[in-house]
Design a protein around this motif. Structure first.
Motif, PDB file in Angstrom:
ATOM      1  N   GLN A 159      28.008  -8.318 -15.562  1.00 45.64           N
ATOM      2  CA  GLN A 159      28.870  -9.187 -14.762  1.00 45.64           C
ATOM      3  C   GLN A 159      28.225 -10.548 -14.550  1.00 45.64           C
ATOM      4  OE1 GLN A 159      32.128  -8.618 -13.711  1.00 45.64           O
ATOM      5  NE2 GLN A 159      31.958 -10.817 -13.375  1.00 45.64           N
ATOM      6  N   LEU A 160      26.917 -10.564 -14.307  1.00 45.14           N
ATOM      7  CA  LEU A 160      26.214 -11.831 -14.150  1.00 45.14           C
ATOM      8  C   LEU A 160      26.333 -12.678 -15.416  1.00 45.14           C
ATOM      9  CD1 LEU A 160      23.032 -10.544 -12.316  1.00 45.14           C
ATOM     10  CD2 LEU A 160      24.747 -12.074 -11.337  1.00 45.14           C
ATOM     11  N   ALA A 161      26.172 -12.044 -16.575  1.00 45.67           N
ATOM     12  CA  ALA A 161      26.293 -12.761 -17.844  1.00 45.67           C
ATOM     13  C   ALA A 161      27.704 -13.325 -18.007  1.00 45.67           C
ATOM     14  CB  ALA A 161      25.932 -11.848 -19.009  1.00 45.67           C
ATOM     15  N   GLU A 162      28.707 -12.540 -17.625  1.00 44.30           N
ATOM     16  CA  GLU A 162      30.091 -13.020 -17.689  1.00 44.30           C
ATOM     17  C   GLU A 162      30.321 -14.194 -16.740  1.00 44.30           C
ATOM     18  OE1 GLU A 162      32.783  -9.747 -17.052  1.00 44.30           O
ATOM     19  OE2 GLU A 162      32.004  -8.656 -18.788  1.00 44.30           O
ATOM     20  N   ASP A 163      29.560 -14.229 -15.647  1.00 39.52           N
ATOM     21  CA  ASP A 163      29.670 -15.312 -14.665  1.00 39.52           C
ATOM     22  C   ASP A 163      28.876 -16.556 -15.072  1.00 39.52           C
ATOM     23  OD1 ASP A 163      31.323 -13.755 -13.063  1.00 39.52           O
ATOM     24  OD2 ASP A 163      29.699 -13.086 -11.746  1.00 39.52           O
ATOM     25  N   GLY A 164      28.247 -16.526 -16.250  1.00 33.90           N
ATOM     26  CA  GLY A 164      27.555 -17.707 -16.749  1.00 33.90           C
ATOM     27  C   GLY A 164      26.050 -17.719 -16.591  1.00 33.90           C
ATOM     28  N   VAL A 165      25.477 -16.606 -16.165  1.00 35.30           N
ATOM     29  CA  VAL A 165      24.021 -16.532 -16.028  1.00 35.30           C
ATOM     30  C   VAL A 165      23.426 -16.136 -17.380  1.00 35.30           C
ATOM     31  CG1 VAL A 165      22.113 -15.336 -14.878  1.00 35.30           C
ATOM     32  CG2 VAL A 165      24.201 -15.884 -13.596  1.00 35.30           C
ATOM     33  N   ASP A 166      22.404 -16.871 -17.833  1.00 36.77           N
ATOM     34  CA  ASP A 166      21.734 -16.559 -19.099  1.00 36.77           C
ATOM     35  C   ASP A 166      20.435 -15.792 -18.897  1.00 36.77           C
ATOM     36  OD1 ASP A 166      23.550 -17.893 -20.974  1.00 36.77           O
ATOM     37  OD2 ASP A 166      22.882 -19.725 -19.980  1.00 36.77           O
ATOM     38  N   THR A 167      19.713 -16.115 -17.815  1.00 34.59           N
ATOM     39  CA  THR A 167      18.396 -15.543 -17.567  1.00 34.59           C
ATOM     40  C   THR A 167      18.267 -15.138 -16.103  1.00 34.59           C
ATOM     41  OG1 THR A 167      17.444 -17.008 -19.243  1.00 34.59           O
ATOM     42  CG2 THR A 167      15.899 -16.007 -17.688  1.00 34.59           C
ATOM     43  N   ALA A 168      17.627 -13.990 -15.872  1.00 35.10           N
ATOM     44  CA  ALA A 168      17.313 -13.552 -14.509  1.00 35.10           C
ATOM     45  C   ALA A 168      15.796 -13.569 -14.358  1.00 35.10           C
ATOM     46  CB  ALA A 168      17.855 -12.148 -14.258  1.00 35.10           C
ATOM     47  N   VAL A 169      15.342 -14.130 -13.250  1.00 37.05           N
ATOM     48  CA  VAL A 169      13.908 -14.244 -12.977  1.00 37.05           C
ATOM     49  C   VAL A 169      13.603 -13.437 -11.720  1.00 37.05           C
ATOM     50  CG1 VAL A 169      11.998 -15.815 -12.503  1.00 37.05           C
ATOM     51  CG2 VAL A 169      13.912 -16.574 -13.954  1.00 37.05           C
ATOM     52  N   LEU A 170      12.728 -12.445 -11.849  1.00 38.53           N
ATOM     53  CA  LEU A 170      12.355 -11.615 -10.702  1.00 38.53           C
ATOM     54  C   LEU A 170      11.277 -12.333  -9.893  1.00 38.53           C
ATOM     55  CD1 LEU A 170      12.671  -8.946  -9.164  1.00 38.53           C
ATOM     56  CD2 LEU A 170      10.865  -8.005 -10.637  1.00 38.53           C
ATOM     57  N   LEU A 171      11.513 -12.429  -8.578  1.00 37.88           N
ATOM     58  CA  LEU A 171      10.580 -13.092  -7.669  1.00 37.88           C
ATOM     59  C   LEU A 171      10.091 -12.122  -6.603  1.00 37.88           C
ATOM     60  CD1 LEU A 171      12.754 -16.274  -7.061  1.00 37.88           C
ATOM     61  CD2 LEU A 171      10.876 -16.049  -8.694  1.00 37.88           C
ATOM     62  N   ASP A 172       8.820 -12.181  -6.279  1.00 37.55           N
ATOM     63  CA  ASP A 172       8.217 -11.414  -5.195  1.00 37.55           C
ATOM     64  C   ASP A 172       7.736 -12.426  -4.164  1.00 37.55           C
ATOM     65  OD1 ASP A 172       6.810  -9.737  -3.508  1.00 37.55           O
ATOM     66  OD2 ASP A 172       5.205  -9.327  -4.943  1.00 37.55           O
ATOM     67  N   ASP A 173       8.457 -12.513  -3.048  1.00 38.33           N
ATOM     68  CA  ASP A 173       8.152 -13.532  -2.023  1.00 38.33           C
ATOM     69  C   ASP A 173       8.065 -14.928  -2.638  1.00 38.33           C
ATOM     70  OD1 ASP A 173       8.166 -11.899   0.233  1.00 38.33           O
ATOM     71  OD2 ASP A 173       6.030 -11.421   0.070  1.00 38.33           O
TER      72      ASP A 173
ATOM     73  N   ASN B 297      27.293 -13.719  -5.754  1.00 38.73           N
ATOM     74  CA  ASN B 297      27.652 -13.015  -4.521  1.00 38.73           C
ATOM     75  C   ASN B 297      26.670 -13.297  -3.394  1.00 38.73           C
ATOM     76  OD1 ASN B 297      29.905 -11.722  -5.717  1.00 38.73           O
ATOM     77  ND2 ASN B 297      28.542 -10.226  -6.636  1.00 38.73           N
ATOM     78  N   GLY B 298      25.983 -14.419  -3.463  1.00 37.16           N
ATOM     79  CA  GLY B 298      24.959 -14.708  -2.472  1.00 37.16           C
ATOM     80  C   GLY B 298      23.640 -14.077  -2.881  1.00 37.16           C
ATOM     81  N   GLN B 299      22.576 -14.467  -2.246  1.00 39.54           N
ATOM     82  CA  GLN B 299      21.244 -13.976  -2.599  1.00 39.54           C
ATOM     83  C   GLN B 299      21.051 -12.543  -2.142  1.00 39.54           C
ATOM     84  OE1 GLN B 299      18.798 -15.744  -4.368  1.00 39.54           O
ATOM     85  NE2 GLN B 299      17.864 -13.746  -4.434  1.00 39.54           N
ATOM     86  N   GLU B 300      20.713 -11.678  -3.069  1.00 37.61           N
ATOM     87  CA  GLU B 300      20.388 -10.284  -2.757  1.00 37.61           C
ATOM     88  C   GLU B 300      18.890 -10.189  -2.486  1.00 37.61           C
ATOM     89  OE1 GLU B 300      22.512  -7.648  -2.718  1.00 37.61           O
ATOM     90  OE2 GLU B 300      24.273  -8.692  -3.464  1.00 37.61           O
ATOM     91  N   GLU B 301      18.514  -9.407  -1.483  1.00 42.54           N
ATOM     92  CA  GLU B 301      17.095  -9.161  -1.186  1.00 42.54           C
ATOM     93  C   GLU B 301      16.840  -7.665  -1.294  1.00 42.54           C
ATOM     94  OE1 GLU B 301      16.153 -10.852   2.619  1.00 42.54           O
ATOM     95  OE2 GLU B 301      16.246 -12.894   1.839  1.00 42.54           O
ATOM     96  N   PHE B 302      15.659  -7.317  -1.810  1.00 43.03           N
ATOM     97  CA  PHE B 302      15.317  -5.923  -2.051  1.00 43.03           C
ATOM     98  C   PHE B 302      13.955  -5.611  -1.449  1.00 43.03           C
ATOM     99  CE2 PHE B 302      17.923  -7.686  -5.397  1.00 43.03           C
ATOM    100  CZ  PHE B 302      18.990  -6.793  -5.432  1.00 43.03           C
ATOM    101  N   ALA B 303      13.782  -4.382  -1.001  1.00 47.18           N
ATOM    102  CA  ALA B 303      12.533  -3.959  -0.379  1.00 47.18           C
ATOM    103  C   ALA B 303      11.423  -3.730  -1.404  1.00 47.18           C
ATOM    104  CB  ALA B 303      12.753  -2.695   0.436  1.00 47.18           C
ATOM    105  N   GLY B 304      11.810  -3.431  -2.650  1.00 43.67           N
ATOM    106  CA  GLY B 304      10.807  -3.151  -3.668  1.00 43.67           C
ATOM    107  C   GLY B 304      11.259  -3.577  -5.047  1.00 43.67           C
ATOM    108  N   GLN B 305      10.309  -3.636  -5.967  1.00 44.41           N
ATOM    109  CA  GLN B 305      10.597  -4.041  -7.332  1.00 44.41           C
ATOM    110  C   GLN B 305      11.570  -3.073  -7.994  1.00 44.41           C
ATOM    111  OE1 GLN B 305       7.109  -4.689  -9.757  1.00 44.41           O
ATOM    112  NE2 GLN B 305       8.302  -5.111 -11.582  1.00 44.41           N
ATOM    113  N   GLY B 306      11.390  -1.789  -7.775  1.00 41.28           N
ATOM    114  CA  GLY B 306      12.273  -0.791  -8.375  1.00 41.28           C
ATOM    115  C   GLY B 306      13.716  -0.969  -7.950  1.00 41.28           C
ATOM    116  N   ASP B 307      13.930  -1.268  -6.671  1.00 45.90           N
ATOM    117  CA  ASP B 307      15.290  -1.498  -6.172  1.00 45.90           C
ATOM    118  C   ASP B 307      15.909  -2.720  -6.844  1.00 45.90           C
ATOM    119  OD1 ASP B 307      15.082   0.671  -4.428  1.00 45.90           O
ATOM    120  OD2 ASP B 307      14.429  -0.591  -2.750  1.00 45.90           O
TER     121      ASP B 307
END
Length: 66
Positions: A40-54, A19-29
């Protein structure tokens, strides 16, 4: 700080955000959002999510149930 998720296949290939890149103000969000959308992401073919800070990798997690 801008928190984002990077999505990957099992082999490390980056997958475009469904759904395009989501941006969040904080880690908790960001973590709340992934908690609500991981299935839903897994159903869309994503295996791993990587959290990035800047753009700096904080941690990665599998989207497959144990």
């Amino acid at each position: 700080m801008v928190w984002t998720w990077r999505y990957e296949k099992a082999d490390g290939t980056v997958v475009a955000a469904p759904n395009g890149q989501e941006e969040f103000a904080g880690q908790g969000d960001a973590e709340t959002w992934i908690g609500e959308t991981w299935k839903q992401l897994a159903e869309d073919g994503v295996d791993t999510a990587v959290l990035l800070d800047d753009g700096r990798e904080i941690y990665s997690m599998s989207l497959h149930e144990a």
